[in-house]
Each structure stands twice: as structure tokens, then as C-alpha cells.
Scaffold this active site. Sequence first.
Site, PDB file in Angstrom:
ATOM      1  N   LYS A 122      -3.240   7.176 -34.490  1.00 38.00           N
ATOM      2  CA  LYS A 122      -4.440   6.969 -33.672  1.00 38.00           C
ATOM      3  C   LYS A 122      -5.122   5.630 -33.992  1.00 38.00           C
ATOM      4  O   LYS A 122      -4.776   4.976 -34.980  1.00 38.00           O
ATOM      5  CB  LYS A 122      -5.391   8.148 -33.893  1.00 38.00           C
ATOM      6  CG  LYS A 122      -4.804   9.499 -33.433  1.00 38.00           C
ATOM      7  CD  LYS A 122      -5.846  10.602 -33.546  1.00 38.00           C
ATOM      8  CE  LYS A 122      -5.296  11.943 -33.095  1.00 38.00           C
ATOM      9  NZ  LYS A 122      -6.341  12.997 -33.126  1.00 38.00           N
ATOM     10  N   PHE A 140     -16.846  17.871 -27.717  1.00 38.41           N
ATOM     11  CA  PHE A 140     -16.445  16.576 -28.267  1.00 38.41           C
ATOM     12  C   PHE A 140     -15.516  15.789 -27.338  1.00 38.41           C
ATOM     13  O   PHE A 140     -15.012  14.729 -27.710  1.00 38.41           O
ATOM     14  CB  PHE A 140     -15.779  16.752 -29.637  1.00 38.41           C
ATOM     15  CG  PHE A 140     -14.550  17.640 -29.631  1.00 38.41           C
ATOM     16  CD1 PHE A 140     -13.313  17.148 -29.236  1.00 38.41           C
ATOM     17  CD2 PHE A 140     -14.636  18.965 -30.039  1.00 38.41           C
ATOM     18  CE1 PHE A 140     -12.190  17.951 -29.233  1.00 38.41           C
ATOM     19  CE2 PHE A 140     -13.504  19.781 -30.037  1.00 38.41           C
ATOM     20  CZ  PHE A 140     -12.273  19.267 -29.633  1.00 38.41           C
ATOM     21  N   ARG A 182       3.025  19.526 -38.517  1.00 33.56           N
ATOM     22  CA  ARG A 182       1.634  19.970 -38.687  1.00 33.56           C
ATOM     23  C   ARG A 182       1.304  20.145 -40.169  1.00 33.56           C
ATOM     24  O   ARG A 182       0.187  19.845 -40.601  1.00 33.56           O
ATOM     25  CB  ARG A 182       1.391  21.288 -37.925  1.00 33.56           C
ATOM     26  CG  ARG A 182       1.529  21.212 -36.406  1.00 33.56           C
ATOM     27  CD  ARG A 182       0.431  20.436 -35.725  1.00 33.56           C
ATOM     28  NE  ARG A 182      -0.881  20.941 -35.978  1.00 33.56           N
ATOM     29  CZ  ARG A 182      -1.951  20.721 -35.194  1.00 33.56           C
ATOM     30  NH1 ARG A 182      -1.811  20.009 -34.068  1.00 33.56           N
ATOM     31  NH2 ARG A 182      -3.119  21.174 -35.496  1.00 33.56           N
ATOM     32  N   THR A 200      -7.146  19.507 -39.067  1.00 31.03           N
ATOM     33  CA  THR A 200      -7.813  18.592 -38.135  1.00 31.03           C
ATOM     34  C   THR A 200      -8.928  17.808 -38.816  1.00 31.03           C
ATOM     35  O   THR A 200      -9.057  16.598 -38.621  1.00 31.03           O
ATOM     36  CB  THR A 200      -8.411  19.399 -36.954  1.00 31.03           C
ATOM     37  OG1 THR A 200      -7.373  20.207 -36.380  1.00 31.03           O
ATOM     38  CG2 THR A 200      -8.997  18.482 -35.909  1.00 31.03           C
ATOM     39  N   ARG A 207      -3.544  13.255 -43.105  1.00 35.10           N
ATOM     40  CA  ARG A 207      -4.970  13.187 -42.753  1.00 35.10           C
ATOM     41  C   ARG A 207      -5.843  13.110 -43.997  1.00 35.10           C
ATOM     42  O   ARG A 207      -6.859  12.396 -44.011  1.00 35.10           O
ATOM     43  CB  ARG A 207      -5.344  14.376 -41.864  1.00 35.10           C
ATOM     44  CG  ARG A 207      -4.887  14.172 -40.412  1.00 35.10           C
ATOM     45  CD  ARG A 207      -5.029  15.405 -39.591  1.00 35.10           C
ATOM     46  NE  ARG A 207      -4.886  15.144 -38.149  1.00 35.10           N
ATOM     47  CZ  ARG A 207      -4.737  16.093 -37.241  1.00 35.10           C
ATOM     48  NH1 ARG A 207      -4.701  17.375 -37.605  1.00 35.10           N
ATOM     49  NH2 ARG A 207      -4.618  15.787 -35.965  1.00 35.10           N
ATOM     50  N   HIS A 265      -1.908  12.392 -34.469  1.00 33.42           N
ATOM     51  CA  HIS A 265      -1.747  13.573 -33.611  1.00 33.42           C
ATOM     52  C   HIS A 265      -0.421  14.238 -33.955  1.00 33.42           C
ATOM     53  O   HIS A 265       0.545  13.549 -34.294  1.00 33.42           O
ATOM     54  CB  HIS A 265      -1.725  13.157 -32.138  1.00 33.42           C
ATOM     55  CG  HIS A 265      -1.313  14.265 -31.204  1.00 33.42           C
ATOM     56  ND1 HIS A 265      -2.206  15.210 -30.762  1.00 33.42           N
ATOM     57  CD2 HIS A 265      -0.106  14.583 -30.676  1.00 33.42           C
ATOM     58  CE1 HIS A 265      -1.558  16.071 -29.980  1.00 33.42           C
ATOM     59  NE2 HIS A 265      -0.278  15.719 -29.919  1.00 33.42           N
TER      60      HIS A 265
HETATM   61  P1  IDP Z   1      -5.415  18.864 -33.758  1.00 33.47           P
HETATM   62  O1  IDP Z   1      -5.285  17.379 -33.457  1.00 33.47           O
HETATM   63  O2  IDP Z   1      -5.413  19.120 -35.243  1.00 33.47           O
HETATM   64  O3  IDP Z   1      -4.395  19.696 -33.018  1.00 33.47           O
HETATM   65  P2  IDP Z   1      -7.375  19.801 -31.828  1.00 33.47           P
HETATM   66  O4  IDP Z   1      -8.279  20.962 -32.062  1.00 33.47           O
HETATM   67  O5  IDP Z   1      -6.224  19.970 -30.891  1.00 33.47           O
HETATM   68  O6  IDP Z   1      -6.863  19.304 -33.268  1.00 33.47           O
HETATM   69  O7  IDP Z   1      -8.284  18.609 -31.342  1.00 33.47           O
HETATM   70  C1  IDP Z   1      -7.707  17.435 -30.772  1.00 33.47           C
HETATM   71  C2  IDP Z   1      -8.394  16.217 -31.367  1.00 33.47           C
HETATM   72  O8  IDP Z   1      -9.769  16.210 -30.969  1.00 33.47           O
HETATM   73  C3  IDP Z   1      -8.460  16.174 -32.898  1.00 33.47           C
HETATM   74  O9  IDP Z   1      -7.269  15.695 -33.497  1.00 33.47           O
HETATM   75  C4  IDP Z   1      -9.626  15.234 -33.130  1.00 33.47           C
HETATM   76  O10 IDP Z   1      -9.255  13.879 -32.941  1.00 33.47           O
HETATM   77  C5  IDP Z   1     -10.576  15.651 -32.004  1.00 33.47           C
HETATM   78  N1  IDP Z   1     -11.541  16.671 -32.449  1.00 33.47           N
HETATM   79  C6  IDP Z   1     -11.293  17.986 -32.728  1.00 33.47           C
HETATM   80  N2  IDP Z   1     -12.411  18.627 -33.096  1.00 33.47           N
HETATM   81  C7  IDP Z   1     -13.403  17.701 -33.056  1.00 33.47           C
HETATM   82  C8  IDP Z   1     -14.826  17.764 -33.327  1.00 33.47           C
HETATM   83  O11 IDP Z   1     -15.389  18.785 -33.690  1.00 33.47           O
HETATM   84  N3  IDP Z   1     -15.502  16.584 -33.177  1.00 33.47           N
HETATM   85  C9  IDP Z   1     -14.897  15.407 -32.759  1.00 33.47           C
HETATM   86  N4  IDP Z   1     -13.590  15.326 -32.489  1.00 33.47           N
HETATM   87  C10 IDP Z   1     -12.851  16.454 -32.643  1.00 33.47           C
HETATM   88 MG    MG Z   2      -4.153  20.005 -31.006  1.00 30.35          MG
END
Ligand code: IDP
Ligand code: MG
Length: 139
Positions: free
Chosen positions: A11, A59, A87, A93, A104, A117
Site C-alpha cells: 500500500k 472508514f 493472511r 488489520t 503489518r 493487502h
Molecule cells: P483486511 O485488510 O485485514 O482484510 P478489512 O477489514 O478487509 O481488513 O479492511 C480493508 C482495509 O480497510 C484495511 O486493510 C485498512 O486499510 C482499512 N480499514 C479497516 N478498518 C479500518 C478502520 O477502522 N479505520 C480506517 N481504516 C480501516
Molecule cells: Mg479484507
Amino acid sequence: MATNRTFTMLKPDAVENGHIGAILEKINAAGFRIVAMKMTQLSKLDAEAFYAIHSERPFFGELVEYMTSGPIVSAILEKDNAVEDFRTLIGATNPAEAAEGTIRKMYAESIAANAVHGSDSDDNAAIEGAFHFSGRDNY
Ligand code: IDP
Ligand code: MG
């Protein structure tokens, strides 16, 4: 074949902070083969489409703005059990909750700017890979 593949993006924070090499090193060391890879910058439409599943989340606006803020490196990776193993390699996350040694934990800045991602299922790995790469990218 899709069973053994996942899709990743390094990213904007990871690219901006100079972590491309270190992150690819960890991906290779964990046994993933890079099938296809390129550096691009997402448009607002691209980011909204890629993250459409999150469009109702509070978000979403922040996520789209962040993901379009600079270049990314996208890649298709291959390994047995690729989705789950990747993962595990990237960690939670929220980097504050990510396990020691995960990408991460080591390189992310925040829950939004979280360095990488990783697809969450075989189906999404195939969809996301096809979103970023075409047949001409040789994958
Ligand atoms: P993941 O990337 O671990 O699968 P997801 O829940 O699918 O997590 O969320 C996608 C992306 O959205 C995250 O990787 C992160 O960049 C962003 N994100 C997730 N939760 C939040 C939040 O609470 N605040 C701001 N950005 C968030
Ligand atoms: Mg995701």
C-alpha cells in the site's frame, strides 16, 4: 489453480516509506512465488470498486483517499494454502494487534495505512487478481 494463489498490494505507506524490498524479501522467504507484479496508482474509481464491499463502513472515504494517495505495488502470489498463509504472514488489520514478526507489525503505520493487502478467500483472490492484471500481464 486459484486455490494456490492470493493477491496482494503493497500500500502507499509501504511504498512511500521505502519498504518494498524488505516486504518482498519476507514474502519470498515465506515460500511465495511472485506470479505477476506491477507498480500503479489507483484512481478514485478504482479504489471505490476494489473496496466496494466496504462502501457502507464509516472508514470507506478515508480508505479510498488513502489508497489513492500514492503508488502501490500489486502482485499475484502462489503457494500451497496461499490465502490463509499470506493472511498469517501479514498479521491483523490493526498493526497494534498484529503478531510479532508479521509484515503489518513490522511495517504498518496505522489501521488504515497498514502496509499490505491480502485476499480473504480463494474467490476474492481470483476476482482481485483479475481486477489488477490482464492476460497480457502473463499470469
Ligand atoms: P483486511 O485488510 O485485514 O482484510 P478489512 O477489514 O478487509 O481488513 O479492511 C480493508 C482495509 O480497510 C484495511 O486493510 C485498512 O486499510 C482499512 N480499514 C479497516 N478498518 C479500518 C478502520 O477502522 N479505520 C480506517 N481504516 C480501516
Ligand atoms: Mg479484507
